[in-house]
Structure formats: structure tokens, C-alpha cells
Design a protein around this motif. Structure first.
Motif, PDB file in Angstrom:
ATOM      1  N   GLU A 111      -5.538  -9.042  -7.035  1.00 31.10           N
ATOM      2  CA  GLU A 111      -6.399  -8.078  -7.728  1.00 31.10           C
ATOM      3  C   GLU A 111      -7.712  -8.743  -8.172  1.00 31.10           C
ATOM      4  O   GLU A 111      -8.002  -8.833  -9.363  1.00 31.10           O
ATOM      5  N   TRP A 124     -10.631  -7.712  -8.160  1.00 29.96           N
ATOM      6  CA  TRP A 124     -11.611  -6.838  -8.818  1.00 29.96           C
ATOM      7  C   TRP A 124     -11.533  -6.953 -10.328  1.00 29.96           C
ATOM      8  O   TRP A 124     -12.535  -6.762 -11.021  1.00 29.96           O
ATOM      9  N   LEU A 125     -10.337  -7.301 -10.850  1.00 31.57           N
ATOM     10  CA  LEU A 125     -10.194  -7.280 -12.312  1.00 31.57           C
ATOM     11  C   LEU A 125     -11.177  -8.218 -12.991  1.00 31.57           C
ATOM     12  O   LEU A 125     -11.830  -7.840 -13.962  1.00 31.57           O
ATOM     13  N   ASN A 140      -9.225  -1.719  -5.359  1.00 27.65           N
ATOM     14  CA  ASN A 140      -8.081  -2.535  -5.802  1.00 27.65           C
ATOM     15  C   ASN A 140      -7.242  -3.091  -4.655  1.00 27.65           C
ATOM     16  O   ASN A 140      -6.029  -3.148  -4.739  1.00 27.65           O
ATOM     17  N   THR A 175      -3.210  -6.611 -15.147  1.00 28.41           N
ATOM     18  CA  THR A 175      -3.015  -6.051 -13.811  1.00 28.41           C
ATOM     19  C   THR A 175      -3.792  -4.737 -13.769  1.00 28.41           C
ATOM     20  O   THR A 175      -4.232  -4.234 -14.805  1.00 28.41           O
ATOM     21  N   GLY A 176      -3.939  -4.189 -12.576  1.00 27.68           N
ATOM     22  CA  GLY A 176      -4.603  -2.896 -12.453  1.00 27.68           C
ATOM     23  C   GLY A 176      -3.917  -1.853 -13.328  1.00 27.68           C
ATOM     24  O   GLY A 176      -4.564  -1.024 -13.967  1.00 27.68           O
ATOM     25  N   VAL A 203     -11.326   3.441  -8.596  1.00 29.44           N
ATOM     26  CA  VAL A 203     -10.601   2.197  -8.319  1.00 29.44           C
ATOM     27  C   VAL A 203      -9.691   2.348  -7.093  1.00 29.44           C
ATOM     28  O   VAL A 203      -9.807   1.596  -6.123  1.00 29.44           O
TER      29      VAL A 203
END
Ligand SMILES: [Zn+2]
Length: 603
Positions: free
Chosen positions: A437, A439-440, A486, A538-539, A563
Motif C-alpha cells: 500500500e 499510496w498511504l 490502492n 492500512t487502507g 482510492v
């Protein structure tokens, strides 16, 4: 939308693209700066064939973001590259002892405390810049908090990752308590497993001791994270065996991925006692608490670094500028940057620390090091815990706004420094799996960087930053359609990783800010930080936190759209002075070809 093609502006962009590419001697740099500081580190051009001494075969990554590849390291231990296998006593003969567990408070901002229930690395070592190596003895204390009994502990050797320039990590006999255990290396040598004589149960603690030597490679490729320069600067980003993350009783052992950073570690506390040549400047994560002379020609330093995800050491001849504000000290280390640029860099870092501290929550450490490093392969900046590395080529790109003929006060060094400083919050304090992940941390960090530009340099500079430094690759991508934000790193092509994770991701945060309103948006950021501090996001937990602040329905709808979804169009982006060019049916393909050619060209 403005359909008049601003030709003059485009030429300026082209000149900048080419100029930056030439200046950096790595074409990918241009796109790296456009897309986000770390992008270009993945360029294949920077990656010659691996050395025979470090055989590696990279297993195919899983195409599905939900799959969890956890290759089991080979059961049969393989010999170390040069066949050497020495016991710790031999290794340790001339090494200083690892220091005792220190008072961590010295490395923390006022009011912060260190959770004692963390992995603790204690390292005694010899740092030898001229030989490009660190020889050390590691004692790792690992309290096992919860989960099923562990039959093995694993370590990462990211020095053997393709992006590490042919570096090597050798490990001698590993001791678990008073029992010697042979480490079993994975096929690609980026991990080794230590089978425990007795399974470790939740609530118990274990001590593992090992001698190790890390040596930088001689390959011209790599990103400069593990390197020795001809004039004696030693950069060690992966300079020790790193405890692999444990999840549900198993080691997380993803093969090194190509897009983005090799970050997957739990925040741990570090105490080091290092011997290094006299007269050598040292920049490190954490703080240097003690300095003394060692044997003739050597000095000894002690470093205390709480809550570290990546501990970095940079040693060599460097000019130092120290400045303090609100109890936080920034130590800047420079080699080629001019006096004015160096001073500005330290001030930008202090300013970013202060502004992010007010907006998100205070900076947790007493110090931040900013080190100018000759990063290669197109990297502009790299984050570590309590230390940021800024590429030496970045310092020449002061006045971007002026180069564009506009009046906006935008500069590349400020943007890159703000990005790496923001990682202290998104990566450092709030950890996430940079493989599954990415993108976080990257989306929030790149948004934070433009937020800093907006606050420190003004709205016009921020508009130019969005247009030129953040959204350009995404607009390019949108000409062929959108992608979800994501996905795991390897689910994106190189261009798409930049476009989506750094571009779409950053604008997703700005869209969220606009939809939520200032007050609720910053309440969300603060709550997100507080909930995940020194742990993992986490997402799912990101969305859950959003729901707590904004309501479940709105949070789910936003997440689906920005997302998980792939339905964003250029109409969802701010108007652009440059973006329209990429959508032009006759010009767009040409510009895309230009950017792709820039990526393909070798350094
Ligand atoms: Zn980043």
C-alpha cells in the motif's frame, strides 16, 4: 478550460525537462522531480547486470494486491559470498562493545516517551569510509508482544536488493541466547532466517547476537543509497541486518520490489557505539550523545535513536550547519551546495518541521539531519528516520517559478525537502507496507509537500507546484484512462506508479480537503496520526479513521471514488496551464513520447 496552447510556457517546460535531465546526468530525474522526489529511483537505466558475487533471482511478484507472497527462505544454508564464516569472537576482537540500553529521552522531543516494549538494536562497530564498510556486532532484543509461537526470526538484507548497487552483507554465526544457529539465506540473499532452538511465545523476550559486515558495491548503478564516493563519502542506508516484520506469527519476506522504497520495518530503538577515523564528519539517524577519542587515529561516538524504521549513516568530509528552533535541532551536512543554498535548506527544513507539527501533530524527535548526498539513478531525495538525504543535483534548481517566467516563488529544493520532512509523519510515525500500500505514505507526503509550498511560498507557488511537479504525469496517464490508487507497487508500470501514487494520490488528499473543509480535514489527519503512531496503517484503517471524523457513508463514497475506483477524469483536476497540452490529440502523443524517451535514456 483554456484551449489556447501556451506555447511559450511549454517551451519553458521542455527546456526545464531537458535541462534538468542534462544537469542530473540521469534522464529520469526530470520525471522524478515532476512526479515526486523518489520516483526516478526505479529507472532500469540505472541498473546494470548484477555482480556474480551476489547471485539473485527475483521471484515474480504477485499481480494481485490481495495476494500475500511470503516465500520461505531455502532450508539449506548457503555459504556467504566469499565463503567466510567467522565466529563472533573473531569478528568482535577489535570492535567496541555494543553500548548498554540508554535513556531514550535524549533522542526525543520534550514530553515524548519511548515505549520500552520494542525491538532494541545495540550495535558496536567500526565504520571505515575508505574501505566502504561497517563491521559490527549486533545484539537485538526482541520482546514478542502477541501472536502464535514463533519458530523462527527473519532478517532482511536489503544491501542485496538490485537497487543497492552491488553492496554485500555478510553475517557470521548467529547466537540465540547461548546457542549458535546457522542463518539460512533466501535464494536471492535479501533475507535470512534464524530458526529458534525453542519457540518464542507471546509475552517472552529473546536476545539474538551476530557479527556482520556490510560493504558497499562497486557498481555504477543503483541509487546511491549504498555507496562510497571517490572522495571518501560513505553512505549506508541498509547498513545492518534488519529484523523482518512479523505478521500473524510469520515473517513478511517480500522479494525486493522495483517501484518505490524498500520500507517494511517495525519502529525499533537503536543504540550504537561506533569507531570511525578522526576528522570524519558523521550524520546519523538519532542523536550523537557522546564523543571520545579512541585508539590513535580513531574516535568513538555513541548514538541514541529511538523509534527508527530505517537507520542511516553518512560519513566523510562535510560542512555542517546547525540551527535550532522550538527545541528541535536541524543539522545540515553539505558538500557542494553553496553557502546560501545550504542555509536556505536548513531553514526550509526547520520551517517544514514547524508547519507540519502545527498541522498534524508535533515532530517527535529532538533532531533532524539533512544530508546532501550524490544520489544517483535520478533520485532527488530519500527519507529515513530522523534523517533526510537530498540529492546534490537538487540544489541547483532554486528558482523554478522564475525559470517559467512567472512570479511564483516555487523552488525545487524546498519542495523536495518538504516532501522528505513530511515522511517523518507519513512513513516514520505512521508506518505502512511500502510494497502493498505505497499510496498511504506517498500520497499524503506529496500532498503535504504542496501544502508546505502553499503555506511558505504562497498560493501561486502552490498552483505551479500542482501543475508542474505533481499532476503532469497523472494528466498524461488520464489520456489513456484512470487506475485505482490502492494497488501494490508492482501492479503499476513505472510511469503509472508516479502518475497514480504521487500524482492522483496527492490530489486525492486535496480533493478530500476541499470536500471536508479545513477544520474536519485537519482533524482527520491528526486523528489518523494519533491512532497509528509508531504502528501501522492500512487502507482499511485509513478509511475507518475517515469515517470516524466524517461519517461512514461519506467516507465510503469518497474512498470508492478516489482510492479504490478508476473513474477520475481531467475534469476532476484543477485547471492547468500545461495539462491541456497532454490532452491535445496531435501534441499529447508527442509529449508522452518525449517523457518516455527521457525515462529510457541512460544516465
Ligand atoms: Zn516520498
Amino acid at each position: 478550460m483554456n484551449h489556447e496552447a501556451p506555447w511559450g510556457k511549454w517551451i519553458a517546460v521542455g527546456v526545464i525537462l531537458l535541462g534538468i535531465a542534462g544537469a542530473a546526468c540521469a534522464a529520469g530525474f526530470a520525471l522524478g522531480v515532476l512526479a515526486g522526489p523518489e520516483l526516478a529511483r526505479r529507472l532500469p537505466a540505472a541498473e546494470p547486470a548484477p555482480e556474480a558475487a551476489t547471485p539473485r533471482s527475483r521471484p515474480s511478484p504477485s499481480p494481485s494486491p490481495t495476494a500475500t507472497p511470503m516465500p520461505t527462505p531455502t532450508a539449506t544454508p548457503t555459504a556467504s559470498p566469499d565463503g567466510a564464516r567467522e565466529g563472533p569472537k573473531v569478528f568482535a576482537a577489535d570492535l567496541p562493545d555494543p553500548p548498554p540500553v540508554p535513556d531514550w529521552a535524549v533522542g526525543l522531543a520534550k514530553g515524548e516517551t519511548a515505549d520500552p516494549d520494542r525491538p532494541i538494536y545495540r550495535i558496536g562497530g567500526m565504520l571505515e569510509p575508505d574501505r566502504g564498510r561497517l563491521r559490527g556486532r549486533l545484539i537485538l532484543s526482541l520482546p514478542y508482544r502477541e501472536g502464535p509461537p514463533l519458530s523462527a526470526i527473519c532478517f532482511r538484507a536489503w544491501a542485496h536488493a538490485p537497487s543497492s548497487g552491488g553492496a554485500r552483507l555478510e553475517v557470521g554465526e548467529v547466537w540465540v541466547g547461548d546457542q549458535a544457529v546457522r542463518p539460512a539465506w533466501s535464494g536471492d540473499r535479501t533475507a535470512f532466517t534464524v530458526t529458534l532452538p525453542v519457540p518464542l511465545r507471546a509475552g517472552e523476550e529473546i536476545a539474538i547476537e551476530m557479527p556482520f559486515t556490510v560493504t558497499v558495491g562497486s557498481r555504477a548503478g543503483g541509487y546511491g543509497l549504498m555507496q562510497k564516493t571517490p572522495d571518501g563519502l560513505l553512505v549506508l542506508y541498509y547498513g545492518y541486518p534488519e529484523l523482518a516484520r512479523i505478521r500473524e506469527g510469520r515473517c513478511v519476506l517480500d522479494p525486493p520490489w522495483e517501484n518505490g522504497d524498500l520500507h517494511q520495518a517495525e519502529a525499533a530503538h537503536f543504540a550504537l557505539r561506533l569507531r570511525l577515523p578522526e576528522g570524519t564528519a558523521l550524520s546519523a539517524s538519532g542523536v550523537i550523545v557522546q564523543e571520545a577519542s579512541g585508539p590513535p587515529g580513531w574516535r568513538e561516538v555513541e548514538i541514541v535513536a529511538p523509534y527508527v524504521r530505517n537507520l542511516v549513516l553518512v560519513a566523510g568530509e562535510m560542512e555542517e550547519i546547525v540551527q535550532e528552533r522550538n527545541g528541535v535541532r536541524v543539522r545540515g551536512f553539505f558538500r557542494k551546495a553553496g553557502a546560501r543554498e545550504a542555509q536556505q535548506a536548513v531553514e526550509d527544513a526547520l520551517d517544514a518541521l514547524e508547519r507540519f507539527g502545527e498541522a498534524f501533530g508535533p515532530y517527535p524527535f529532538s533532531e533532524l539531519d539533512l544530508v546532501e548526498v550524490p544520489l544517483r539513478g535520478g533520485a532527488a531525495g530519500v527519507e529515513a528516520s530522523g534523517l533526510i538525504m537530498i540529492g546534490e543535483d537538487v540544489f541547483g534548481m532554486g528558482d523554478l517559478g522564475g525559470m517559467l517566467g512567472g512570479s511564483s516563488d516555487l523552488d525545487v529544493p524546498g519542495f523536495v525537502i518538504a516532501h522528505e520532512v513530511a515522511h517523518q509523519w507519513w512513513y516514520g510515525m505512521v508506518g505502512n507496507d511500502a510494497y502493498r500500500e505505497p499510496w498511504l505514505d506517498e500520497a499524503m507526503t506529496n500532498w503535504s509537500s504542496v501544502f508546505w509550498v502553499e503555506q511558505a511560498r504562497g498560493l501561486e507557488a502552490a498552483r505551479t507546484a500542482w501543475d508542474l511537479l505533481v499532476l503532469l504525469p497523472y494528466r498524461l496517464r488520464l489520456a489513456e484512462g484512470d487506475l485505482p490508487l490502492n494497488l501494490s507497487t508492482d501492479d503499476y508500470s513505472m510511469l503509472d506508479y508516479a502518475a497514480i501514487v504521487y500524482g492522483k494520490g496527492a490530489w486525492m488528499m486535496e480533493a478530500l480537503r476541499q470536500e471536508m473543509g479545513e477544520e474536519r480535514f485537519f482533524a482527520f489527519l491528526r486523528r489518523y496520526l494519533e491512532k497509528h503512531r509508531w504502528g501501522w496503517a492500512t487502507g482499511e484503517s485509513w478509511q475507518e479513521t475517515l469515517a470516524e471524523v466524517w461519517g461512514r457513508e461519506r467516507a465510503e463514497a469518497f474512498f470508492r471514488r478516489w482510492v479504490a475506483g478508476s473513474g477520475i477524469t481531467s475534469a476532476d483536476l484543477p485547471p492547468s496551464e500545461f495539462g491541456a497540452l497532454f490532452e491535445d490529440p496531435s501534441l499529447g502523443p508527442l509529449l508522452r513520447t518525449l517523457l518516455e524517451a527521457l525515462i529510457e535514456a541512460g544516465p
